[in-house]
Design a protein around this motif. Structure first.
Motif, mmCIF file in Angstrom:
data_model
loop_
_atom_site.group_PDB
_atom_site.id
_atom_site.type_symbol
_atom_site.label_atom_id
_atom_site.label_comp_id
_atom_site.label_asym_id
_atom_site.label_seq_id
_atom_site.Cartn_x
_atom_site.Cartn_y
_atom_site.Cartn_z
ATOM 1 N N GLY A 91 0.755 -1.205 0.103
ATOM 2 C CA GLY A 91 -0.087 -0.009 0.096
ATOM 3 C C GLY A 91 0.734 1.223 0.016
ATOM 4 O O GLY A 91 1.873 1.180 0.221
ATOM 5 N N TYR A 92 -0.027 2.371 -0.332
ATOM 6 C CA TYR A 92 0.970 3.530 -0.305
ATOM 7 C C TYR A 92 1.544 4.036 0.844
ATOM 8 O O TYR A 92 2.714 4.656 1.173
ATOM 9 C CB TYR A 92 0.025 4.673 -0.934
ATOM 10 C CG TYR A 92 0.519 5.990 -1.506
ATOM 11 C CD1 TYR A 92 0.519 5.803 -2.942
ATOM 12 C CD2 TYR A 92 1.126 6.974 -1.169
ATOM 13 C CE1 TYR A 92 1.055 7.055 -3.747
ATOM 14 C CE2 TYR A 92 1.648 8.016 -1.716
ATOM 15 C CZ TYR A 92 1.443 7.939 -3.002
ATOM 16 O OH TYR A 92 2.143 9.047 -4.054
ATOM 17 N N ASP A 93 0.631 3.861 1.871
ATOM 18 C CA ASP A 93 1.157 4.327 3.281
ATOM 19 C C ASP A 93 2.393 3.393 3.723
ATOM 20 O O ASP A 93 3.350 4.069 4.285
ATOM 21 C CB ASP A 93 0.050 3.758 4.317
ATOM 22 C CG ASP A 93 0.491 4.313 5.640
ATOM 23 O OD1 ASP A 93 0.571 5.268 6.157
ATOM 24 O OD2 ASP A 93 0.661 3.326 6.588
ATOM 25 N N LEU A 96 5.293 5.274 2.320
ATOM 26 C CA LEU A 96 5.546 6.248 3.011
ATOM 27 C C LEU A 96 6.209 6.151 4.378
ATOM 28 O O LEU A 96 7.220 6.860 4.729
ATOM 29 C CB LEU A 96 4.383 7.104 3.135
ATOM 30 C CG LEU A 96 3.713 8.193 1.753
ATOM 31 C CD1 LEU A 96 2.298 8.392 1.877
ATOM 32 C CD2 LEU A 96 4.743 8.979 1.268
ATOM 33 N N VAL A 116 2.835 -0.728 -6.190
ATOM 34 C CA VAL A 116 1.596 -0.122 -5.349
ATOM 35 C C VAL A 116 0.533 0.142 -6.591
ATOM 36 O O VAL A 116 0.814 0.455 -7.665
ATOM 37 C CB VAL A 116 2.199 1.336 -4.840
ATOM 38 C CG1 VAL A 116 2.476 2.217 -5.769
ATOM 39 C CG2 VAL A 116 0.941 1.822 -3.921
ATOM 40 N N TRP A 118 -2.575 1.912 -5.943
ATOM 41 C CA TRP A 118 -3.595 2.811 -5.454
ATOM 42 C C TRP A 118 -2.972 4.361 -5.080
ATOM 43 O O TRP A 118 -2.196 3.874 -3.950
ATOM 44 C CB TRP A 118 -4.639 2.288 -4.721
ATOM 45 C CG TRP A 118 -5.832 3.118 -4.545
ATOM 46 C CD1 TRP A 118 -6.175 4.213 -3.369
ATOM 47 C CD2 TRP A 118 -6.987 3.382 -5.246
ATOM 48 N NE1 TRP A 118 -7.494 4.486 -3.671
ATOM 49 C CE2 TRP A 118 -7.858 4.172 -4.892
ATOM 50 C CE3 TRP A 118 -7.506 2.610 -6.554
ATOM 51 C CZ2 TRP A 118 -9.158 4.600 -5.246
ATOM 52 C CZ3 TRP A 118 -8.612 2.976 -7.192
ATOM 53 C CH2 TRP A 118 -9.479 3.839 -6.400
ATOM 54 N N ILE A 119 -3.349 5.514 -5.444
ATOM 55 C CA ILE A 119 -2.968 6.562 -4.910
ATOM 56 C C ILE A 119 -4.070 7.090 -3.962
ATOM 57 O O ILE A 119 -5.131 7.412 -4.484
ATOM 58 C CB ILE A 119 -2.706 7.511 -6.162
ATOM 59 C CG1 ILE A 119 -1.467 6.912 -7.176
ATOM 60 C CG2 ILE A 119 -2.441 9.004 -5.458
ATOM 61 C CD1 ILE A 119 -1.653 7.838 -8.264
ATOM 62 N N THR A 133 1.977 13.125 -6.597
ATOM 63 C CA THR A 133 2.319 11.679 -6.733
ATOM 64 C C THR A 133 3.720 11.769 -7.432
ATOM 65 O O THR A 133 4.458 10.408 -7.226
ATOM 66 C CB THR A 133 1.267 11.148 -7.733
ATOM 67 O OG1 THR A 133 -0.081 11.297 -6.996
ATOM 68 C CG2 THR A 133 1.483 9.759 -8.308
ATOM 69 N N ASP A 136 6.279 11.610 -4.732
ATOM 70 C CA ASP A 136 6.487 10.507 -3.973
ATOM 71 C C ASP A 136 6.933 9.278 -4.703
ATOM 72 O O ASP A 136 7.822 8.619 -4.192
ATOM 73 C CB ASP A 136 4.856 10.144 -3.496
ATOM 74 C CG ASP A 136 4.411 11.232 -2.457
ATOM 75 O OD1 ASP A 136 5.380 11.689 -1.905
ATOM 76 O OD2 ASP A 136 3.186 11.163 -2.302
ATOM 77 N N PHE A 137 6.721 9.270 -6.022
ATOM 78 C CA PHE A 137 7.065 8.072 -6.901
ATOM 79 C C PHE A 137 8.516 8.403 -7.162
ATOM 80 O O PHE A 137 9.247 7.164 -6.946
ATOM 81 C CB PHE A 137 6.584 7.916 -8.200
ATOM 82 C CG PHE A 137 4.836 7.367 -7.959
ATOM 83 C CD1 PHE A 137 4.339 7.139 -6.974
ATOM 84 C CD2 PHE A 137 4.276 7.148 -9.258
ATOM 85 C CE1 PHE A 137 2.949 6.545 -6.872
ATOM 86 C CE2 PHE A 137 2.951 6.602 -9.373
ATOM 87 C CZ PHE A 137 2.374 6.373 -8.200
ATOM 88 N N PHE A 140 9.994 7.247 -3.616
ATOM 89 C CA PHE A 140 9.928 5.552 -3.559
ATOM 90 C C PHE A 140 10.988 4.873 -4.355
ATOM 91 O O PHE A 140 11.623 4.071 -3.825
ATOM 92 C CB PHE A 140 8.639 5.411 -3.807
ATOM 93 C CG PHE A 140 7.418 5.845 -3.235
ATOM 94 C CD1 PHE A 140 7.557 6.321 -1.721
ATOM 95 C CD2 PHE A 140 6.172 5.763 -3.648
ATOM 96 C CE1 PHE A 140 6.502 6.761 -1.040
ATOM 97 C CE2 PHE A 140 4.936 6.234 -2.776
ATOM 98 C CZ PHE A 140 5.233 6.973 -1.733
ATOM 99 N N TYR A 153 4.390 1.336 -10.457
ATOM 100 C CA TYR A 153 2.860 1.900 -10.341
ATOM 101 C C TYR A 153 2.000 1.074 -11.108
ATOM 102 O O TYR A 153 2.129 1.073 -12.314
ATOM 103 C CB TYR A 153 2.683 3.307 -10.484
ATOM 104 C CG TYR A 153 1.446 3.752 -10.143
ATOM 105 C CD1 TYR A 153 0.631 3.657 -9.084
ATOM 106 C CD2 TYR A 153 0.495 4.345 -11.062
ATOM 107 C CE1 TYR A 153 -0.586 3.840 -8.645
ATOM 108 C CE2 TYR A 153 -0.761 4.641 -11.177
ATOM 109 C CZ TYR A 153 -1.330 4.625 -9.844
ATOM 110 O OH TYR A 153 -2.617 4.774 -9.566
#
Length: 281
Positions: A91-93, A96, A116, A118-119, A133, A136-137, A140, A153
């Motif tokens: 998951g995104y979380d 992060l 991942v 889902w945003i 996004t 973040d990407f 990551f 993604y």
């Protein structure tokens, strides 16, 4: 039910016996499956579900859930059966806030890719969300690359809202660092919002590394919601997608792994038929 079970068993034997050394004309190797396809079965009995999947001739799994096991326990079960996990979905979380744990689990599973799908969002995608996004990407992807992993993604439909001369998905692809960010194309979630999966593959042949192979029930109208009832996932070749065209386009990309994902409650009946369809394509 006995007749259905016998038919599926016969199909499994057929698939297994012809899985090597080449799967089919368009796919050189047998595709993998996404663990979500067998989520209900995995939740009840992980070892038996792995055995059932291997009986189909499938040995490659993209896991997006550990189903109550540790990554070490799951890896041991895979090793015992000669199976592999090539992609690990989170998951995104988690990316992060739990990156170290993600990296550790992915490496333990033996995965090359971290995905991942889902945003997080509460409103339709806009430029502000797309810009966040991208940032973040890139972050990551850099951290994962430093640890020998590739970030992907998985599109989910809502990114295809129009933006300038293209879509927000175009914006994300064009503004992320290709050294850090790759993509897993889910062809249903390209088609559902009105896009052409084959054209998208041709547009970004070097950015897609993974694919979810799916089909959408005939008559279903798409939108930008990123959601459709699971019953709308149908056996490959029986829905709306032009799979021969898509798979031919995919051959000219950098896609390394193909996975069947079938969210239907009757996926257990549909996956063997989908495998036969891909093999005979």
């Amino acid at each position: 039910m006995k007749n259905v079970s016998f038919l599926l068993f016969s199909l499994c034997l057929c698939i297994t016996s012809f899985a090597q050394p080449r799967f089919g004309k368009l796919l050189k190797t047998t595709p993998g499956v996404v663990s979500y396809t067998y989520r209900n079965e995995f939740a009840k009995n992980v070892p038996q579900t792995l055995d059932n999947i291997k009986a189909l001739g499938v040995t490659n799994i993209e896991f997006s859930n550990l189903f109550g096991k540790t990554s070490s326990e799951l890896r041991a079960m895979l090793n015992e059966r000669g199976m592999i996990c090539t992609s690990y979905g989170v998951g995104y979380d988690a990316l992060l806030n739990k990156m170290d744990a993600v990296i550790q689990d992915a490496k333990t599973l033996g995965a090359e890719f971290v995905r991942v799908a889902w945003i997080p969002h509460t409103a339709p995608m806009d430029l502000t969300l797309a810009q966040k996004t991208v940032a973040d990407f890139n972050n990551f992807g850099q951290k994962l690359k430093e640890n020998g992993l590739t970030f992907c993604y998985h599109n989910h439909g809502f990114e295809f809202l129009p933006y300038q001369n293209g879509t927000y998905f175009d914006y994300i692809v064009q503004n992320t660092n290709p050294d850090y960010v790759s993509f897993e194309i889910d062809i249903l979630w390209v088609f559902h919002p009105g896009q052409d999966p084959a054209a998208l593959l041709k547009k970004y042949p070097s950015r897609f590394r993974l694919m979810h192979v799916k089909d959408l029930k005939k008559g279903v109208k798409g939108d930008f919601s990123g959601g459709t009832p699971v019953e709308n996932d149908v056996t490959l070749g029986t829905g709306q997608l032009d799979l021969p065209k898509i798979m031919k386009a995919a051959r000219k990309t950098k896609i390394k792994h193909y996975y069947i994902e079938d969210e239907s409650p009757i996926a257990g009946q549909q996956v063997p038929l989908s495998l036969l369809y891909l093999k005979g394509m």
